[in-house]
Design a protein around this motif. Structure first.
Motif, PDB file in Angstrom:
ATOM      1  N   ASP A 174       0.813  -1.220   0.000  1.00  0.00           N
ATOM      2  CA  ASP A 174       0.000   0.000   0.000  1.00  0.00           C
ATOM      3  C   ASP A 174       0.843   1.266   0.000  1.00  0.00           C
ATOM      4  OD1 ASP A 174      -2.333  -1.505  -0.050  1.00  0.00           O
ATOM      5  OD2 ASP A 174      -2.503  -1.536   2.129  1.00  0.00           O
ATOM      6  N   GLY A 175       1.885   1.278  -0.812  1.00  0.00           N
ATOM      7  CA  GLY A 175       2.694   2.474  -0.968  1.00  0.00           C
ATOM      8  C   GLY A 175       3.870   2.615  -0.020  1.00  0.00           C
ATOM      9  N   ARG A 176       3.982   1.743   0.944  1.00  0.00           N
ATOM     10  CA  ARG A 176       5.161   1.793   1.827  1.00  0.00           C
ATOM     11  C   ARG A 176       6.307   1.060   1.148  1.00  0.00           C
ATOM     12  NH1 ARG A 176       2.653   1.329   7.893  1.00  0.00           N
ATOM     13  NH2 ARG A 176       0.558   1.796   7.213  1.00  0.00           N
ATOM     14  N   GLY A 177       7.512   1.409   1.551  1.00  0.00           N
ATOM     15  CA  GLY A 177       8.673   0.768   0.959  1.00  0.00           C
ATOM     16  C   GLY A 177       8.739  -0.714   1.302  1.00  0.00           C
ATOM     17  N   LEU A 178       9.163  -1.514   0.343  1.00  0.00           N
ATOM     18  CA  LEU A 178       9.431  -2.932   0.570  1.00  0.00           C
ATOM     19  C   LEU A 178      10.891  -3.151   0.230  1.00  0.00           C
ATOM     20  CD1 LEU A 178       8.419  -5.782   1.267  1.00  0.00           C
ATOM     21  CD2 LEU A 178       7.873  -6.076  -1.168  1.00  0.00           C
ATOM     22  N   ILE A 179      11.669  -3.573   1.214  1.00  0.00           N
ATOM     23  CA  ILE A 179      13.109  -3.722   1.052  1.00  0.00           C
ATOM     24  C   ILE A 179      13.463  -5.181   1.307  1.00  0.00           C
ATOM     25  CG2 ILE A 179      15.381  -2.880   1.768  1.00  0.00           C
ATOM     26  CD1 ILE A 179      13.919  -0.449   3.039  1.00  0.00           C
ATOM     27  N   ASP A 180      14.384  -5.691   0.511  1.00  0.00           N
ATOM     28  CA  ASP A 180      14.841  -7.065   0.680  1.00  0.00           C
ATOM     29  C   ASP A 180      15.479  -7.221   2.057  1.00  0.00           C
ATOM     30  OD1 ASP A 180      16.116  -9.549   0.628  1.00  0.00           O
ATOM     31  OD2 ASP A 180      17.008  -9.239  -1.342  1.00  0.00           O
ATOM     32  N   LEU A 181      14.941  -8.125   2.842  1.00  0.00           N
ATOM     33  CA  LEU A 181      15.431  -8.363   4.202  1.00  0.00           C
ATOM     34  C   LEU A 181      16.910  -8.736   4.214  1.00  0.00           C
ATOM     35  CD1 LEU A 181      14.950  -8.769   7.245  1.00  0.00           C
ATOM     36  CD2 LEU A 181      14.054 -11.046   6.707  1.00  0.00           C
ATOM     37  N   ASN A 182      17.383  -9.332   3.146  1.00  0.00           N
ATOM     38  CA  ASN A 182      18.784  -9.769   3.079  1.00  0.00           C
ATOM     39  C   ASN A 182      19.722  -8.694   2.535  1.00  0.00           C
ATOM     40  OD1 ASN A 182      18.237 -12.483   4.020  1.00  0.00           O
ATOM     41  ND2 ASN A 182      17.168 -12.733   2.072  1.00  0.00           N
ATOM     42  N   ASP A 183      19.211  -7.491   2.307  1.00  0.00           N
ATOM     43  CA  ASP A 183      20.024  -6.393   1.784  1.00  0.00           C
ATOM     44  C   ASP A 183      20.198  -5.317   2.863  1.00  0.00           C
ATOM     45  OD1 ASP A 183      21.315  -4.441   0.329  1.00  0.00           O
ATOM     46  OD2 ASP A 183      19.888  -4.480  -1.358  1.00  0.00           O
ATOM     47  N   ALA A 184      21.100  -5.588   3.794  1.00  0.00           N
ATOM     48  CA  ALA A 184      21.336  -4.656   4.905  1.00  0.00           C
ATOM     49  C   ALA A 184      21.783  -3.286   4.404  1.00  0.00           C
ATOM     50  CB  ALA A 184      22.364  -5.231   5.875  1.00  0.00           C
ATOM     51  N   GLU A 185      22.514  -3.255   3.298  1.00  0.00           N
ATOM     52  CA  GLU A 185      22.968  -1.974   2.741  1.00  0.00           C
ATOM     53  C   GLU A 185      21.779  -1.113   2.314  1.00  0.00           C
ATOM     54  OE1 GLU A 185      26.097  -0.939   2.781  1.00  0.00           O
ATOM     55  OE2 GLU A 185      26.872  -2.831   3.556  1.00  0.00           O
ATOM     56  N   ALA A 186      20.781  -1.719   1.681  1.00  0.00           N
ATOM     57  CA  ALA A 186      19.598  -0.970   1.248  1.00  0.00           C
ATOM     58  C   ALA A 186      18.778  -0.497   2.446  1.00  0.00           C
ATOM     59  CB  ALA A 186      18.733  -1.833   0.319  1.00  0.00           C
ATOM     60  N   ILE A 187      18.675  -1.334   3.458  1.00  0.00           N
ATOM     61  CA  ILE A 187      17.943  -0.945   4.667  1.00  0.00           C
ATOM     62  C   ILE A 187      18.686   0.186   5.378  1.00  0.00           C
ATOM     63  CG2 ILE A 187      17.077  -1.744   6.907  1.00  0.00           C
ATOM     64  CD1 ILE A 187      16.775  -4.553   5.548  1.00  0.00           C
ATOM     65  N   ALA A 188      20.007   0.077   5.448  1.00  0.00           N
ATOM     66  CA  ALA A 188      20.816   1.142   6.047  1.00  0.00           C
ATOM     67  C   ALA A 188      20.625   2.449   5.288  1.00  0.00           C
ATOM     68  CB  ALA A 188      22.294   0.743   6.064  1.00  0.00           C
ATOM     69  N   ALA A 189      20.654   2.382   3.965  1.00  0.00           N
ATOM     70  CA  ALA A 189      20.469   3.592   3.141  1.00  0.00           C
ATOM     71  C   ALA A 189      19.098   4.213   3.393  1.00  0.00           C
ATOM     72  CB  ALA A 189      20.647   3.253   1.663  1.00  0.00           C
ATOM     73  N   PHE A 190      18.055   3.377   3.524  1.00  0.00           N
ATOM     74  CA  PHE A 190      16.718   3.888   3.791  1.00  0.00           C
ATOM     75  C   PHE A 190      16.699   4.666   5.111  1.00  0.00           C
ATOM     76  CE2 PHE A 190      12.568   3.711   5.749  1.00  0.00           C
ATOM     77  CZ  PHE A 190      11.720   4.072   4.712  1.00  0.00           C
ATOM     78  N   ILE A 191      17.275   4.084   6.151  1.00  0.00           N
ATOM     79  CA  ILE A 191      17.285   4.722   7.474  1.00  0.00           C
ATOM     80  C   ILE A 191      18.115   6.010   7.442  1.00  0.00           C
ATOM     81  CG2 ILE A 191      18.057   4.466   9.874  1.00  0.00           C
ATOM     82  CD1 ILE A 191      17.356   1.427   9.562  1.00  0.00           C
ATOM     83  N   ILE A 192      19.304   5.933   6.858  1.00  0.00           N
ATOM     84  CA  ILE A 192      20.193   7.097   6.785  1.00  0.00           C
ATOM     85  C   ILE A 192      19.519   8.235   6.034  1.00  0.00           C
ATOM     86  CG2 ILE A 192      22.358   7.947   5.779  1.00  0.00           C
ATOM     87  CD1 ILE A 192      23.514   5.099   6.455  1.00  0.00           C
ATOM     88  N   ASP A 193      18.894   7.911   4.903  1.00  0.00           N
ATOM     89  CA  ASP A 193      18.223   8.940   4.098  1.00  0.00           C
ATOM     90  C   ASP A 193      17.017   9.514   4.832  1.00  0.00           C
ATOM     91  OD1 ASP A 193      20.107   8.596   2.121  1.00  0.00           O
ATOM     92  OD2 ASP A 193      18.816   7.342   0.858  1.00  0.00           O
ATOM     93  N   HIS A 194      16.208   8.640   5.431  1.00  0.00           N
ATOM     94  CA  HIS A 194      15.016   9.121   6.136  1.00  0.00           C
ATOM     95  C   HIS A 194      15.391  10.077   7.275  1.00  0.00           C
ATOM     96  CE1 HIS A 194      11.048   9.302   7.859  1.00  0.00           C
ATOM     97  NE2 HIS A 194      11.598   9.067   9.031  1.00  0.00           N
ATOM     98  N   LEU A 195      16.431   9.735   8.020  1.00  0.00           N
ATOM     99  CA  LEU A 195      16.839  10.554   9.162  1.00  0.00           C
ATOM    100  C   LEU A 195      17.821  11.654   8.792  1.00  0.00           C
ATOM    101  CD1 LEU A 195      17.228   7.745  11.856  1.00  0.00           C
ATOM    102  CD2 LEU A 195      15.306   9.319  11.557  1.00  0.00           C
ATOM    103  N   GLN A 196      18.166  11.742   7.506  1.00  0.00           N
ATOM    104  CA  GLN A 196      19.111  12.745   7.003  1.00  0.00           C
ATOM    105  C   GLN A 196      20.426  12.689   7.786  1.00  0.00           C
ATOM    106  OE1 GLN A 196      16.794  16.364   7.201  1.00  0.00           O
ATOM    107  NE2 GLN A 196      15.642  15.819   5.381  1.00  0.00           N
ATOM    108  N   LEU A 197      20.999  11.493   7.840  1.00  0.00           N
ATOM    109  CA  LEU A 197      22.241  11.278   8.577  1.00  0.00           C
ATOM    110  C   LEU A 197      23.480  11.219   7.687  1.00  0.00           C
ATOM    111  CD1 LEU A 197      21.079   8.596  11.171  1.00  0.00           C
ATOM    112  CD2 LEU A 197      21.894  10.900  11.685  1.00  0.00           C
ATOM    113  N   ARG A 198      23.326  11.480   6.405  1.00  0.00           N
ATOM    114  CA  ARG A 198      24.500  11.408   5.508  1.00  0.00           C
ATOM    115  C   ARG A 198      25.565  12.361   5.994  1.00  0.00           C
ATOM    116  NH1 ARG A 198      24.411   7.220   2.322  1.00  0.00           N
ATOM    117  NH2 ARG A 198      22.380   6.799   1.444  1.00  0.00           N
ATOM    118  N   LYS A 199      26.791  11.858   6.053  1.00  0.00           N
ATOM    119  CA  LYS A 199      27.922  12.678   6.524  1.00  0.00           C
ATOM    120  C   LYS A 199      28.652  13.274   5.343  1.00  0.00           C
ATOM    121  CE  LYS A 199      28.163  11.321  11.047  1.00  0.00           C
ATOM    122  NZ  LYS A 199      28.664  11.770  12.245  1.00  0.00           N
TER     123      LYS A 199
END
Length: 166
Positions: free
Chosen positions: A141-166
């Motif tokens: 229903d429009g929410r992101g679906l991320i491959d559970l085995n892709d920690a890099e993609a999940i990390a990128a989602f969290i970093i981007d959402h929280l605007q934590l890019r250094k």
């Protein structure tokens, strides 16, 4: 300190995901700590040890300290279980605090969900769940679906959402 949660039913793979997610986030120069909520009674102490005996004798808190780590054991006795905000002042300030559990708290979250396990998902009823990490594809229903085995993609989602890019 930014807070982001990993939620899901027991046995869904939250802890395994966190084990992969922590280094995937840390490699971006982001400091990370965790808080884990459990519904089970737990004890870090062992019967017969001095600290266990001191708690059993009625000490409200026992602090264990060594040259490698320290831990504060606080007995709730008849107090109600604290809310997550009450734990934050006890944490050393980091860029990101990942929270495992506390599924009903109002912070942004990713749900670890495996439809093949036959358990109902949390995300349809919880707007704080921004994405679902799964090993299967399904409609979100429009929410992101991320491959559970892709920690890099999940990390990128969290970093981007929280605007934590250094």
């Amino acid at each position: 300190m930014k807070v982001f949660g990993i939620v899901g039913k027991s046995g869904s793979g939250k802890t395994t995901l966190l084990e992969d997610l922590i280094p995937a986030i840390a490699k971006h120069g982001i400091s990370v700590s965790t808080i884990k909520h459990t519904h089970h009674q737990f004890d870090m102490d062992k019967p017969g040890k001095d600290s266990y005996r001191q708690r059993e004798a009625g000490a409200q808190e026992v602090l264990l300290a060594s040259s490698k780590r320290w831990a504060l054991l606080h007995e709730l006795r008849d107090e109600k279980e604290p809310e997550i905000e009450e734990f934050l002042p006890h944490m050393t300030k980091v860029d990101l605090l990942l929270v495992e559990g506390f599924k009903y708290h109002d912070h942004p979250k990713i749900e670890v969900h495996r439809p093949s396990y036959g358990r109902p998902a949390l995300w349809p009823e919880d707007q704080t769940i921004l994405a679902i990490a799964s090993d299967e594809k399904f409609e979100t229903d429009g929410r992101g679906l991320i491959d559970l085995n892709d920690a890099e993609a999940i990390a990128a989602f969290i970093i981007d959402h929280l605007q934590l890019r250094k």
